[in-house]
Motif scaffolding. Sequence first.
Motif, short mmCIF file in Angstrom:
data_model
loop_
_atom_site.label_atom_id
_atom_site.label_comp_id
_atom_site.label_asym_id
_atom_site.label_seq_id
_atom_site.Cartn_x
_atom_site.Cartn_y
_atom_site.Cartn_z
N GLN A 100 39.82 20.58 104.04
CA GLN A 100 39.74 21.89 103.38
C GLN A 100 38.43 22.06 102.62
O GLN A 100 38.34 22.85 101.68
N ALA A 101 37.41 21.31 103.02
CA ALA A 101 36.01 21.48 102.59
C ALA A 101 35.74 21.12 101.13
O ALA A 101 34.70 20.56 100.82
N GLY A 102 36.65 21.46 100.20
CA GLY A 102 36.42 21.13 98.80
C GLY A 102 35.28 21.90 98.18
O GLY A 102 34.61 21.41 97.27
N LEU A 103 35.05 23.13 98.65
CA LEU A 103 33.96 23.93 98.11
C LEU A 103 34.34 24.48 96.72
O LEU A 103 35.52 24.71 96.44
N PHE A 104 33.34 24.70 95.89
CA PHE A 104 33.57 25.30 94.57
C PHE A 104 33.73 26.81 94.75
O PHE A 104 32.81 27.49 95.18
N PRO A 105 34.91 27.35 94.43
CA PRO A 105 35.19 28.76 94.74
C PRO A 105 34.34 29.76 93.97
O PRO A 105 34.11 30.87 94.45
N HIS A 106 33.84 29.37 92.80
CA HIS A 106 33.06 30.29 91.98
C HIS A 106 31.58 30.28 92.35
O HIS A 106 30.79 31.05 91.79
N MET A 107 31.20 29.41 93.29
CA MET A 107 29.80 29.31 93.72
C MET A 107 29.66 29.90 95.12
O MET A 107 30.56 29.80 95.95
N THR A 108 28.51 30.51 95.38
CA THR A 108 28.24 31.03 96.73
C THR A 108 28.05 29.88 97.70
O THR A 108 27.91 28.71 97.30
N VAL A 109 28.02 30.22 98.97
CA VAL A 109 27.77 29.22 100.01
C VAL A 109 26.43 28.52 99.75
O VAL A 109 26.33 27.29 99.80
N GLY A 110 25.40 29.32 99.44
CA GLY A 110 24.08 28.73 99.18
C GLY A 110 24.09 27.80 97.99
O GLY A 110 23.47 26.73 98.01
N GLU A 111 24.81 28.18 96.94
CA GLU A 111 24.89 27.34 95.74
C GLU A 111 25.67 26.06 96.02
O GLU A 111 25.32 24.98 95.52
N ASN A 112 26.72 26.16 96.82
CA ASN A 112 27.47 24.96 97.21
C ASN A 112 26.59 23.98 97.98
O ASN A 112 26.56 22.79 97.68
N VAL A 113 25.88 24.50 98.99
CA VAL A 113 25.05 23.62 99.83
C VAL A 113 23.91 23.02 99.02
O VAL A 113 23.54 21.85 99.20
N GLY A 114 23.34 23.80 98.09
CA GLY A 114 22.18 23.33 97.33
C GLY A 114 22.52 22.53 96.10
O GLY A 114 21.61 22.11 95.36
N MET A 115 23.81 22.27 95.87
CA MET A 115 24.21 21.63 94.62
C MET A 115 23.62 20.23 94.45
O MET A 115 23.00 19.92 93.43
N VAL A 116 23.80 19.35 95.44
CA VAL A 116 23.31 17.97 95.29
C VAL A 116 21.79 17.91 95.26
O VAL A 116 21.22 17.21 94.40
N PRO A 117 21.07 18.62 96.12
CA PRO A 117 19.61 18.64 95.96
C PRO A 117 19.18 19.07 94.57
O PRO A 117 18.20 18.56 94.01
N GLY A 118 19.92 20.03 93.95
CA GLY A 118 19.61 20.44 92.59
C GLY A 118 19.84 19.33 91.60
O GLY A 118 19.03 19.11 90.67
N LEU A 119 20.89 18.57 91.78
CA LEU A 119 21.21 17.47 90.87
C LEU A 119 20.18 16.35 90.93
O LEU A 119 19.94 15.65 89.94
N VAL A 120 19.56 16.16 92.12
CA VAL A 120 18.57 15.09 92.24
C VAL A 120 17.14 15.59 91.98
O VAL A 120 16.17 14.86 92.19
N GLY A 121 17.01 16.86 91.53
CA GLY A 121 15.72 17.32 91.04
C GLY A 121 14.82 18.05 92.00
O GLY A 121 13.62 18.16 91.75
N TRP A 122 15.36 18.56 93.11
CA TRP A 122 14.51 19.31 94.02
C TRP A 122 14.12 20.64 93.38
O TRP A 122 14.86 21.20 92.57
N SER A 123 12.97 21.19 93.79
CA SER A 123 12.53 22.48 93.29
C SER A 123 13.38 23.60 93.90
O SER A 123 14.01 23.42 94.95
N LYS A 124 13.38 24.77 93.25
CA LYS A 124 14.18 25.89 93.74
C LYS A 124 13.76 26.32 95.14
O LYS A 124 14.59 26.63 95.99
N GLN A 125 12.45 26.32 95.38
CA GLN A 125 11.97 26.72 96.71
C GLN A 125 12.42 25.74 97.78
O GLN A 125 12.87 26.13 98.85
N ARG A 126 12.31 24.46 97.45
CA ARG A 126 12.71 23.42 98.41
C ARG A 126 14.21 23.49 98.68
O ARG A 126 14.65 23.32 99.82
N ILE A 127 15.00 23.77 97.64
CA ILE A 127 16.44 23.90 97.82
C ILE A 127 16.76 25.09 98.71
O ILE A 127 17.58 25.00 99.63
N ALA A 128 16.10 26.22 98.45
CA ALA A 128 16.34 27.43 99.25
C ALA A 128 16.01 27.17 100.73
O ALA A 128 16.76 27.59 101.63
N GLU A 129 14.91 26.50 100.98
CA GLU A 129 14.53 26.17 102.35
C GLU A 129 15.55 25.25 103.00
O GLU A 129 15.90 25.40 104.17
#
Length: 398
Positions: A100-129
């Motif tokens: 059942q994926a375990g996605l965070f319901p209050h976050m968009t698809v993009g925010e869900n996918v970009g969550m771990v890269p954000g936690l490890v310090g990637w830049s916003k542009q790199r996360i978006a790409e």
Amino acid sequence: MADNNNPGTTGGHGVEIHLEEVSKRYPGQQAPAVESVTMTIPAGETVVLVGPSGSGKTTTMRMINRLIEPTSGKISIAGEDVLALDPDKLRREIGYSIQQAGLFPHMTVGENVGMVPGLVGWSKQRIAERVEEMLDLVGLDPAEYTKRFPRQLSGGQQQRVGVARALAANPPVLLMDEPFGAVDPITRGVLQDELMRLQADLGKTIVFVTHDFDEAVKLGDRIAVLGERSKILQYDTPEAILTNPADDTVAGFVGAGAALKQLTLRRVRDIDVTEVPTAKVDEAPSALAERLGSRRGAIGLVLDRRNRPLRWATAREAGAVAALERAGRPVEDSVSLASTLQDALEAILTDDDGVAVVTGKRGEYAGVVDIDTVMNAIKALREENAEPDEAAVAGAGS
């Protein structure tokens, strides 16, 4: 472990996992949940843990990323002792996909996918790409899905996002806990095909938990059949387990129809696919009609602008519409080059014309396969399996 300076998706950088005498005891329980498991999971392979409910397969897998702390034993990933690492850092470097994926319901698809890269310090542009790249990789149009919320997706789409999120930070290891168990059988088959396609591209080390032996045979490079307390009853290739189960318990998992299950050991890429006439969706309908000619029963494919199959159409159907996007009938089922012959056979048997579309790495048209081609492959497989028996009989008589 993970090379977070290299977010590309084609590195193929799976690493070896080794469990040595790993056990888990819960307070107040006399018997351990997992007892003295020792196994090596080769780099870049998919290893499936299969066993009945309560056998400890999920507990065993969760000890790899320390969601469950082992009571004793040693677990190493790429030669590093995971018990010596910070558990939060460890989990960020291991992809994790669950039922059942375990996605965070209050976050968009993009925010869900970009969550771990954000936690490890990637830049916003790199996360978006990376989000765009990963959604495209799992077959979801980034322009359409990035801003959606999980509740706006089907179960299969949510699972695709879950896999994209697990792979987003480019981990060497991916743990999958019955990720496709909550979706319908057709969607499950599509997701299995998608995982095989991704693995052919990415070469991760995948540990996959399931109670479904057919799924294990389809997905695994190796299968560990587990008994009580995760005792390894047999750890081998799917072919070896199908043809030579270690004991009656393993034979019970294999079940009836072992010969038919061997269809899951051969992929569509191993057989010759054929071609049918095609036309792009923005071409004139007459173009497809001309390519089909006057041969009775001839059928062609309408492809979208990215060369993906959209619709089946005959010359008559193409000639009856003003635009090819309305010609014929939609392509409802297809198989990929990574699909099994069993998948291909099922798709062929459910198609009105007895033909299955074959797609490539990005869903692009790669050809078609028909019943004659699959039956010839089955015949060759039977002859191949009969050869050792005939040799054994000849040897016994000499």
